[in-house]
Design an enzyme around this catalytic site. Structure first.
Site: not given
Length: 290
Positions: A183, A185
């Site tokens: 992921t 960010f």
């Protein structure tokens, strides 16, 4: 020295907290002292805290390698917040299956987690817990509390840290469907970052009319100057069916002469054009490009 306040999607134990901690370690010179991490119940709430001065920066998820764009964050950047992207952090994501105290995996009726985590473990759930109902939680850490409070035999998908913090029993590790699950960010602040020589810029734009080649022409402003586009996404423009806003990431800083020239070329073709920020490439991105 004033301690910087970092807002993130909480509670403690979320992947957003892990990203915030990594951000603080990587940017120690910026913080001076250890930052204060402040959890919020939602992505919009974390962003609003910075806008209203209750926090200095917000760390929020923007993209997953399996499920794509995080729509809450993308729509906030496009439509609502004036904050800019100052940094990106890329984390490997490894999910755990945790069980309610005294519950056998075979008896689980409901599985709690954030919608992104549920989607990233879809294959595992279909194979191992085919009769369990997936239920959305506000975060992977909140999912553990939801599980603990459930009046039905329950499990949750969370980080190992969340399970340890909340005293939950881990039944299985690394349950994500793809081992390379990551992921990205972003750190949002009132200004973006100064040039480093290894940068990325994010922008969004749309067109008032639909015409053959209109997107090709806009992206040609990059190609004709040898600027690499590393990501493109589209989001509905919220005004009419079939109309979209395009988000792109490109290599280079907005102050680089050639990047500035290309962006002005896109701006001249677009109806709406917004620079979301320029920031250093994540350390993992630098490693993969080495």
């Amino acid at each position: 020295m004033t301690i910087v306040k970092l807002a993130y999607l909480g509670p403690a134990g979320t992947y957003s907290e892990e990203a915030a901690l990594q951000h603080a370690r990587q940017d120690a010179a910026h913080f001076g002292e250890s930052p204060s991490l402040v959890p919020f119940a939602s992505i919009p709430a974390a962003v609003r805290a910075v806008e209203e001065g209750a926090a200095d920066e917000a760390v929020v998820p923007v993209e997953n390698s399996l499920e794509g764009v995080v729509t809450h964050t993308a729509d906030l950047l496009i439509h609502h917040t004036p904050l800019k992207i100052r940094r990106e952090i890329v984390l490997p994501i490894h999910h755990c299956l945790v069980l309610q105290s005294g519950v056998d995996r075979r008896d689980v009726q409901v599985v709690y987690s954030h919608p992104q985590a549920l989607a990233q473990c879809r294959g595992y759930l279909e194979l191992r817990l085919p009769g369990a109902e997936p239920v959305a939680s506000l975060s992977t850490a909140s999912a553990v509390r939801d599980m603990q409070r459930s009046d039905r035999p329950a499990a949750a998908i969370s980080s190992l840290r969340a399970a340890e913090i909340l005293g939950a029993t881990v039944a299985d590790h690394d349950i994500e469907d793809v081992a390379s699950n990551k992921t990205r960010f972003v750190v949002l602040a009132d200004r973006d970052a100064a040039p480093t020589g290894r940068d990325k810029t994010s922008v969004c734009f749309d067109f008032s009319e639909d015409a053959a080649g209109i997107l090709h022409g806009a992206l040609g402003e990059l190609a004709s100057r040898g600027i690499n586009m590393v990501r493109i996404e589209s989001r509905p423009d919220r005004r009419s069916l079939g109309r979209y806003i395009f988000l792109i990431d490109l290599e280079g800083h907005r102050t680089d002469a050639i990047v500035h020239e290309a962006m002005e070329g896109i701006r001249s073709r677009a109806t709406m054009f917004k620079v979301l920020g320029s920031y250093p490439l994540a350390a993992s991105q630098l490693d993969s490009n080495a």
